[in-house]
Design a protein around this motif. Structure first.
Motif, PDB file in Angstrom:
ATOM      1  N   SER A 104     -55.513 -54.475 -42.982  1.00 50.19           N
ATOM      2  CA  SER A 104     -54.644 -54.726 -44.133  1.00 50.19           C
ATOM      3  C   SER A 104     -55.456 -54.872 -45.418  1.00 50.19           C
ATOM      4  N   ILE A 105     -56.613 -55.517 -45.348  1.00 52.28           N
ATOM      5  CA  ILE A 105     -57.464 -55.643 -46.543  1.00 52.28           C
ATOM      6  C   ILE A 105     -57.981 -54.273 -46.958  1.00 52.28           C
ATOM      7  N   THR A 106     -58.388 -53.464 -45.987  1.00 57.06           N
ATOM      8  CA  THR A 106     -58.872 -52.116 -46.297  1.00 57.06           C
ATOM      9  C   THR A 106     -57.774 -51.280 -46.939  1.00 57.06           C
ATOM     10  N   GLN A 107     -56.569 -51.352 -46.396  1.00 54.17           N
ATOM     11  CA  GLN A 107     -55.440 -50.593 -46.938  1.00 54.17           C
ATOM     12  C   GLN A 107     -55.111 -51.052 -48.360  1.00 54.17           C
ATOM     13  N   ALA A 108     -55.134 -52.357 -48.607  1.00 51.20           N
ATOM     14  CA  ALA A 108     -54.844 -52.876 -49.942  1.00 51.20           C
ATOM     15  C   ALA A 108     -55.885 -52.402 -50.955  1.00 51.20           C
ATOM     16  N   HIS A 109     -57.154 -52.374 -50.547  1.00 55.29           N
ATOM     17  CA  HIS A 109     -58.206 -51.870 -51.438  1.00 55.29           C
ATOM     18  C   HIS A 109     -58.005 -50.390 -51.738  1.00 55.29           C
ATOM     19  N   GLN A 110     -57.627 -49.630 -50.730  1.00 56.93           N
ATOM     20  CA  GLN A 110     -57.396 -48.204 -50.942  1.00 56.93           C
ATOM     21  C   GLN A 110     -56.260 -47.975 -51.929  1.00 56.93           C
ATOM     22  N   LYS A 111     -55.191 -48.750 -51.813  1.00 60.33           N
ATOM     23  CA  LYS A 111     -54.076 -48.627 -52.750  1.00 60.33           C
ATOM     24  C   LYS A 111     -54.520 -48.955 -54.168  1.00 60.33           C
ATOM     25  N   GLN A 112     -55.339 -49.994 -54.319  1.00 57.86           N
ATOM     26  CA  GLN A 112     -55.821 -50.372 -55.645  1.00 57.86           C
ATOM     27  C   GLN A 112     -56.682 -49.268 -56.247  1.00 57.86           C
ATOM     28  N   LEU A 113     -57.522 -48.654 -55.435  1.00 57.02           N
ATOM     29  CA  LEU A 113     -58.430 -47.607 -55.921  1.00 57.02           C
ATOM     30  C   LEU A 113     -57.697 -46.330 -56.305  1.00 57.02           C
ATOM     31  N   GLU A 114     -56.512 -46.115 -55.749  1.00 62.07           N
ATOM     32  CA  GLU A 114     -55.736 -44.913 -56.100  1.00 62.07           C
ATOM     33  C   GLU A 114     -55.328 -44.918 -57.563  1.00 62.07           C
ATOM     34  N   GLY A 115     -55.169 -46.104 -58.135  1.00 60.67           N
ATOM     35  CA  GLY A 115     -54.897 -46.223 -59.563  1.00 60.67           C
ATOM     36  C   GLY A 115     -53.506 -45.822 -59.996  1.00 60.67           C
ATOM     37  N   THR A 116     -52.598 -45.634 -59.058  1.00 61.93           N
ATOM     38  CA  THR A 116     -51.230 -45.216 -59.410  1.00 61.93           C
ATOM     39  C   THR A 116     -50.185 -46.257 -59.040  1.00 61.93           C
ATOM     40  N   THR A 117     -50.661 -47.427 -58.573  1.00 63.35           N
ATOM     41  CA  THR A 117     -49.733 -48.455 -58.125  1.00 63.35           C
ATOM     42  C   THR A 117     -48.979 -49.058 -59.296  1.00 63.35           C
ATOM     43  N   ILE A 118     -47.674 -49.181 -59.153  1.00 64.25           N
ATOM     44  CA  ILE A 118     -46.854 -49.905 -60.122  1.00 64.25           C
ATOM     45  C   ILE A 118     -46.707 -51.335 -59.597  1.00 64.25           C
ATOM     46  N   GLY A 119     -46.998 -52.322 -60.431  1.00 65.01           N
ATOM     47  CA  GLY A 119     -46.911 -53.698 -59.975  1.00 65.01           C
ATOM     48  C   GLY A 119     -48.062 -54.063 -59.038  1.00 65.01           C
ATOM     49  N   LYS A 120     -47.788 -54.963 -58.087  1.00 64.73           N
ATOM     50  CA  LYS A 120     -48.841 -55.531 -57.266  1.00 64.73           C
ATOM     51  C   LYS A 120     -48.627 -55.280 -55.780  1.00 64.73           C
ATOM     52  N   THR A 121     -49.759 -55.176 -55.055  1.00 65.49           N
ATOM     53  CA  THR A 121     -49.760 -55.085 -53.604  1.00 65.49           C
ATOM     54  C   THR A 121     -50.114 -56.451 -53.025  1.00 65.49           C
ATOM     55  N   VAL A 122     -49.306 -56.913 -52.065  1.00 64.37           N
ATOM     56  CA  VAL A 122     -49.458 -58.247 -51.485  1.00 64.37           C
ATOM     57  C   VAL A 122     -49.596 -58.134 -49.977  1.00 64.37           C
TER      58      VAL A 122
END
Length: 333
Positions: free
Chosen positions: A312-330
């Motif tokens: 889950s931590i790895t997946q959250a980091h990957q989402k952050q690095l994509e740079g297209t997230t709207i809002g926050k990942t929890v």
């Protein structure tokens, strides 16, 4: 309940590992918190990138957004008791919140909004603190009239998602936000922006709406890339506040000739330097919690992952690095 954390592996800093937590004993001003949810921020991937580049001698626990229950209280803490539900961002100089339990200085903490779930609460603290300090302590937009314009660069990101509604609630300024996709533009408008513009060719896109200059700029994305454009569009005696470090010297002749004030916002400054007003962060979070419980401010949760784990931590980091997230990942657990 087993106590563990997900940390950067010192043998292979590209990876995360699960480590056992020792018994944690609160210092005089500390709270011991059993964490229920955490959120991702750009600081997580930035710190991780530095560790991958420079290495580290022991596992490093990242994470700077959490909500949980107080299970231990330091001897000098007066405003919290065991059982309190709290939220906080934390201190970058200490182990982070990607763990089941954490020690946190009570001055950085507030009771979480009663109207929010654990996941919803974890999405707010760091971005709310950054937005509040940038808007009201540095830019001081609460003192500006309705004839002034604020440009928020990066309106649909984590900080922008709180900066837009806070500016709308606490000031009279016209709010313009950058957004490149229809869904991110709609997100900004729904949160209180008067107008959105594409960040590409920012000066021309503002001119197309009759905006020749802006009085305030809150830069939440790539200071280097936007520096020249900011210098062009900022009004004389305007204010620029950025939360993103520069990687090269910034040419200042234009903003100097305009008498522009440049501010740097770092949410960790108060805790890093143990400033006399360090407890102001707890007070800001109290004000934000009240606004949320009064249904005047909404959180910024957009993606929820489940269970604290390496995956889950790895997946959250990957989402952050994509740079297209709207809002926050929890991550809730």
């Amino acid at each position: 309940m087993s106590r563990f954390a997900i940390a950067v592996d010192p043998k292979n800093p590209q990876q995360f590992i699960r480590i056992d937590q020792p018994e944690l004993s609160p210092g005089p001003l500390d709270l011991l918190v059993e964490i229920k949810a955490i959120a991702m921020n750009p600081v997580d991937t930035k710190v991780h990138a530095g560790l991958k580049k420079n290495g580290l001698p022991q596992p490093r626990i990242l994470g700077w957004d959490a909500a949980g229950v107080v299970i231990g209280v330091g001897s000098q803490v007066q405003n919290f008791t065991v059982g309190d539900e709290v939220w906080y961002a934390g201190d970058i100089t200490k182990p982070g919140c990607n763990a089941t339990h954490q020690l946190i200085d009570s001055r950085l903490v507030a009771r979480k909004p009663s109207s929010l779930s654990w996941a919803e609460a974890a999405a707010v603290p760091l971005t709310a603190l950054t937005a509040w300090e940038g808007l009201f302590e540095h830019l001081k937009i609460q003192d500006a009239g309705a004839d002034k314009t604020l440009l928020i660069i990066g309106g649909a990101g984590g900080v922008g998602s709180l900066a837009i509604p806070l500016a709308a609630l606490k000031s009279k300024v016209r709010i313009v936000a950058t957004a490149s996709r229809p869904e991110s533009a709609q997100w900004c408008l729904e949160r209180g922006a008067s107008l959105t513009v594409d960040y590409r060719d920012l000066k021309q896109n503002l001119l197309s709406h009759g905006i020749k200059q802006v009085d305030y700029i809150f830069c939440l994305n790539d200071t280097d890339a936007y520096w020249n454009a900011m210098g062009d569009i900022i009004a004389p005696f305007g204010h620029i506040c950025s939360i993103v470090e520069s990687h090269k010297p910034l040419e200042q002749s234009l903003i100097r000739s305009k008498g522009v004030a440049l501010h740097w916002e770092l949410m960790f400054t108060r805790s890093m330097y143990q400033t006399p007003d360090m407890a102001e962060q707890g007070r800001i979070l109290e004000r934000v919690a009240a606004l949320i419980d009064e249904d005047k401010l909404k959180g910024s949760l957009s993606t929820t992952l489940h269970g604290l784990s390496v995956d889950s931590i790895t997946q959250a980091h990957q989402k952050q690095l994509e740079g297209t997230t709207i809002g926050k990942t929890v991550i809730v657990y």
